[in-house]
Design an enzyme around this catalytic site. Structure first.
Site, mmCIF file in Angstrom:
data_model
loop_
_atom_site.group_PDB
_atom_site.id
_atom_site.type_symbol
_atom_site.label_atom_id
_atom_site.label_comp_id
_atom_site.label_asym_id
_atom_site.label_seq_id
_atom_site.Cartn_x
_atom_site.Cartn_y
_atom_site.Cartn_z
ATOM 1 N N HIS A 215 -44.578 -25.723 12.988
ATOM 2 C CA HIS A 215 -44.047 -26.456 11.829
ATOM 3 C C HIS A 215 -42.918 -27.401 12.236
ATOM 4 O O HIS A 215 -41.931 -27.552 11.507
ATOM 5 C CB HIS A 215 -43.540 -25.463 10.787
ATOM 6 C CG HIS A 215 -43.662 -25.961 9.387
ATOM 7 N ND1 HIS A 215 -42.912 -27.003 8.900
ATOM 8 C CD2 HIS A 215 -44.456 -25.580 8.371
ATOM 9 C CE1 HIS A 215 -43.228 -27.226 7.641
ATOM 10 N NE2 HIS A 215 -44.166 -26.374 7.292
HETATM 11 C C1 G6D Z 1 -43.308 -26.584 1.014
HETATM 12 O O1 G6D Z 1 -45.430 -27.444 0.250
HETATM 13 C C2 G6D Z 1 -44.558 -27.382 1.377
HETATM 14 C C3 G6D Z 1 -45.274 -26.737 2.534
HETATM 15 O O2 G6D Z 1 -46.381 -27.533 2.921
HETATM 16 C C4 G6D Z 1 -44.310 -26.579 3.710
HETATM 17 O O3 G6D Z 1 -44.976 -25.993 4.805
HETATM 18 C C5 G6D Z 1 -43.139 -25.712 3.260
HETATM 19 O O4 G6D Z 1 -42.480 -26.345 2.170
HETATM 20 C C6 G6D Z 1 -42.134 -25.515 4.392
HETATM 21 O O5 G6D Z 1 -43.712 -25.361 0.468
#
Ligand code: G6D
Length: 336
Positions: free
Chosen positions: A171
């Site tokens: 991420h």
């Molecule tokens: C929010 O919708 C987004 C997700 O896609 C992301 O991975 C997360 O924040 C960290 O929920």
């Protein structure tokens, strides 16, 4: 190339790799990337003092390994081999990023391997059914490799004790701007750029993607032009989500992202890439939160989120018992 380990408080270790022109830092907490600098230019989002309580409190998973399942599973439930599984609901009605005990929030064991022209950090952990309520236990290796050509390679090696779902990803948020202004000025490019629209709960329901190359009549599209699009379907998605949070099909697993100074390429064997442009950072009330919408963008190379409920037994995230899983993603940074 040299690697050194800095023991921080809270049992966090920083593994710092110095390749002169570029420096990259990983951590045992979440097998995550903490920093990547080209000269003095930070190209990923991370905390300036690197891995203190910032990472424990940060709800946005900066640089973390995410799993066992990256993305959402609708209604936190799925069926596999005729059995229904109920997961923790940690994102409204959905299960997000493997639930509250996901890979991002655990300490990995690790081993550093200094090799010719590259340094490899092999992070290891075991995901147990009792941790996340997915079927089976998974023995996992996350291997981060950094080489003299400024290339960061992520490999996942796993075996499961029972047939289960496995959809790991990293991420990391990138921002190629030297002044860290928002990423609206970045261009994305691939020979295919197909964006799956989301329903209001951030779940893909319509498996007919929007072909951005057709819409923009180009295989190179500026993020600003997506955010400010008048194309009805894109406009509705941007109004709903404030930016990208969407899975893409790209061509042969290869795409580039650039601004006027850097070119970043990503190459992956995973079927999709989720791009999230950090649309609502204000939801995190903290002095650490210096971010604004579009401060960064992710390139989550993974299977389509919620694939098990979209495609059933054809879902790419199904991992058969005792069948070895392997995946590789490479990020390459170059100055223009
Ligand atoms: C929010 O919708 C987004 C997700 O896609 C992301 O991975 C997360 O924040 C960290 O929920």
């Amino acid at each position: 190339m040299i690697a050194k380990v800095e023991k921080q408080s809270n049992d966090i270790d920083l593994i710092k790799i110095d390749n002169e022109e570029t420096k990259i830092v990983f951590s045992n907490y979440g097998a995550r990337i903490v920093s990547w600098k080209f000269d003095d230019n930070l190209i990923v989002l991370g905390n300036v003092v690197e891995a203190d309580e910032f990472y424990f409190e940060n709800p946005f998973k900066f640089g973390a390994t995410v799993g066992r399942y990256g993305g959402r599973i609708a209604n936190a439930t799925f069926e596999l081999d005729g059995k229904t599984y109920e997961l923790p609901k940690n994102d409204g009605e959905n299960n997000l990023h493997g639930g509250p005990n996901g890979l991002d929030d655990r300490f990995f064991d690790y081993e550093i391997k200094e090799q010719v022209g590259q340094i490899q950090i092999v992070f290891k952990t075991q995901i147990k059914n009792k941790d996340d309520y997915f079927p089976g236990d998974i023995q996992l290796e996350v291997i981060h490799t950094y080489d003299v050509n400024h290339r960061w390679t992520i490999e996942y090696k796993a075996t499961a004790s029972e047939t289960t779902l496995f959809n790991p990803m990293n991420h990391v948020y990138f921002n190629l701007n030297r002044d860290n202004k928002v990423v609206d000025n970045h261009f994305i490019s691939s020979e295919a750029l197909k964006m799956y629209p989301l329903a209001e709960n951030n779940i893909v329901t319509d498996t007919t993607p929007i072909d951005l190359i057709n819409v923009y009549e180009s295989d190179k599209v500026q993020l600003k032009d997506i955010f400010e699009s008048d194309y009805p379907e894109i406009k509705q998605q941007m109004a709903q989500f404030g930016g990208l949070d969407h899975p893409f099909d790209i061509h042969n697993g290869y795409m580039t992202i650039e601004n006027d100074h850097f070119m970043l390429s990503v190459e992956t064997d995973m079927p999709n890439v989720v791009m999230f442009t950090f649309n609502h950072p204000k939801s995190w009330e903290s002095d650490f939160n210096i971010y604004k919408p579009h401060s960064g963008f992710t390139l989550e190379t993974q299977c389509m989120p919620n694939d098990i409920n979209l495609y059933g037994d054809q879902a790419s995230s199904i991992l058969k018992a005792n069948s070895p899983f392997y995946s590789k993603t490479v990020f390459q940074i170059n100055e223009k």
